[in-house]
Write a protein that holds these residues in place. Structure first.
Motif, PDB file in Angstrom:
ATOM      1  N   CYS A  56      29.901  45.779  51.229  1.00 42.65           N
ATOM      2  CA  CYS A  56      30.062  45.573  49.782  1.00 42.65           C
ATOM      3  C   CYS A  56      31.535  45.471  49.408  1.00 42.65           C
ATOM      4  O   CYS A  56      31.923  44.624  48.614  1.00 42.65           O
ATOM      5  N   LYS A  57      32.345  46.339  49.993  1.00 41.92           N
ATOM      6  CA  LYS A  57      33.771  46.334  49.696  1.00 41.92           C
ATOM      7  C   LYS A  57      34.417  45.029  50.157  1.00 41.92           C
ATOM      8  O   LYS A  57      35.188  44.412  49.424  1.00 41.92           O
ATOM      9  N   ASP A  58      34.083  44.583  51.374  1.00 42.23           N
ATOM     10  CA  ASP A  58      34.646  43.331  51.890  1.00 42.23           C
ATOM     11  C   ASP A  58      34.214  42.137  51.055  1.00 42.23           C
ATOM     12  O   ASP A  58      35.008  41.239  50.772  1.00 42.23           O
ATOM     13  N   THR A  59      32.947  42.112  50.650  1.00 40.66           N
ATOM     14  CA  THR A  59      32.437  41.019  49.819  1.00 40.66           C
ATOM     15  C   THR A  59      33.131  41.000  48.464  1.00 40.66           C
ATOM     16  O   THR A  59      33.551  39.948  47.983  1.00 40.66           O
ATOM     17  N   LYS A  60      33.281  42.162  47.861  1.00 37.32           N
ATOM     18  CA  LYS A  60      33.949  42.263  46.561  1.00 37.32           C
ATOM     19  C   LYS A  60      35.412  41.818  46.676  1.00 37.32           C
ATOM     20  O   LYS A  60      35.892  41.046  45.840  1.00 37.32           O
ATOM     21  N   ASN A  61      36.107  42.261  47.712  1.00 33.93           N
ATOM     22  CA  ASN A  61      37.513  41.888  47.897  1.00 33.93           C
ATOM     23  C   ASN A  61      37.675  40.387  48.132  1.00 33.93           C
ATOM     24  O   ASN A  61      38.605  39.771  47.625  1.00 33.93           O
ATOM     25  N   LYS A  62      36.775  39.790  48.899  1.00 32.34           N
ATOM     26  CA  LYS A  62      36.846  38.348  49.165  1.00 32.34           C
ATOM     27  C   LYS A  62      36.603  37.562  47.878  1.00 32.34           C
ATOM     28  O   LYS A  62      37.268  36.563  47.620  1.00 32.34           O
ATOM     29  N   ALA A  63      35.661  38.008  47.060  1.00 33.72           N
ATOM     30  CA  ALA A  63      35.390  37.340  45.785  1.00 33.72           C
ATOM     31  C   ALA A  63      36.617  37.398  44.884  1.00 33.72           C
ATOM     32  O   ALA A  63      37.001  36.389  44.278  1.00 33.72           O
ATOM     33  N   ILE A  64      37.250  38.550  44.808  1.00 32.17           N
ATOM     34  CA  ILE A  64      38.451  38.692  43.980  1.00 32.17           C
ATOM     35  C   ILE A  64      39.571  37.818  44.522  1.00 32.17           C
ATOM     36  O   ILE A  64      40.280  37.155  43.761  1.00 32.17           O
ATOM     37  N   GLU A  65      39.712  37.767  45.843  1.00 32.72           N
ATOM     38  CA  GLU A  65      40.744  36.941  46.487  1.00 32.72           C
ATOM     39  C   GLU A  65      40.566  35.464  46.154  1.00 32.72           C
ATOM     40  O   GLU A  65      41.541  34.737  45.977  1.00 32.72           O
ATOM     41  N   LEU A  66      39.308  35.024  46.034  1.00 32.22           N
ATOM     42  CA  LEU A  66      39.026  33.620  45.734  1.00 32.22           C
ATOM     43  C   LEU A  66      38.988  33.343  44.231  1.00 32.22           C
ATOM     44  O   LEU A  66      38.715  32.228  43.810  1.00 32.22           O
ATOM     45  N   GLY A  67      39.235  34.359  43.421  1.00 30.28           N
ATOM     46  CA  GLY A  67      39.256  34.182  41.978  1.00 30.28           C
ATOM     47  C   GLY A  67      37.879  34.199  41.339  1.00 30.28           C
ATOM     48  O   GLY A  67      37.688  33.675  40.250  1.00 30.28           O
ATOM     49  N   LEU A  68      36.915  34.792  42.020  1.00 28.40           N
ATOM     50  CA  LEU A  68      35.554  34.881  41.501  1.00 28.40           C
ATOM     51  C   LEU A  68      35.305  36.272  40.941  1.00 28.40           C
ATOM     52  O   LEU A  68      35.955  37.231  41.342  1.00 28.40           O
ATOM     53  N   GLU A  69      34.353  36.353  40.029  1.00 30.36           N
ATOM     54  CA  GLU A  69      33.980  37.660  39.485  1.00 30.36           C
ATOM     55  C   GLU A  69      32.893  38.264  40.374  1.00 30.36           C
ATOM     56  O   GLU A  69      31.801  37.712  40.482  1.00 30.36           O
ATOM     57  N   PRO A  70      33.179  39.388  41.036  1.00 34.29           N
ATOM     58  CA  PRO A  70      32.162  39.983  41.910  1.00 34.29           C
ATOM     59  C   PRO A  70      31.036  40.629  41.106  1.00 34.29           C
ATOM     60  O   PRO A  70      31.260  41.212  40.059  1.00 34.29           O
ATOM     61  N   HIS A  71      29.830  40.474  41.610  1.00 29.70           N
ATOM     62  CA  HIS A  71      28.659  41.071  40.974  1.00 29.70           C
ATOM     63  C   HIS A  71      28.112  42.202  41.829  1.00 29.70           C
ATOM     64  O   HIS A  71      26.934  42.512  41.760  1.00 29.70           O
TER      65      HIS A  71
END
Length: 63
Positions: free
Chosen positions: A5-20
């Motif tokens: 979950c942490k890796d997915t959230k960090n990758k989303a933020i890195e790509l400029g996406l809003e993590p859900h």
């Protein structure tokens, strides 16, 4: 589960996406959500929605 979950959230933020998704979100929906039966489905849907957005963004960057 926490690391994924942490890796997915960090990758989303890195790509400029809003993590859900987040570990807190997953645990609350999975544990407390059992009381309303559909809780685990809500948690899983949020995780896969974020994962789908990440994959779409990475595919766009490859093209």
């Amino acid at each position: 589960m926490a690391r994924v979950c942490k890796d997915t959230k960090n990758k989303a933020i890195e790509l400029g996406l809003e993590p859900h998704t987040s570990f807190k979100h997953m645990m609350l929906w999975n544990i407390l959500g059992l009381l309303v039966i559909v809780g685990p489905a809500v948690a899983t849907q949020g995780y896969f929605k974020t994962l789908n957005e990440i994959e779409q963004k990475l595919n766009e960057l490859d093209n």
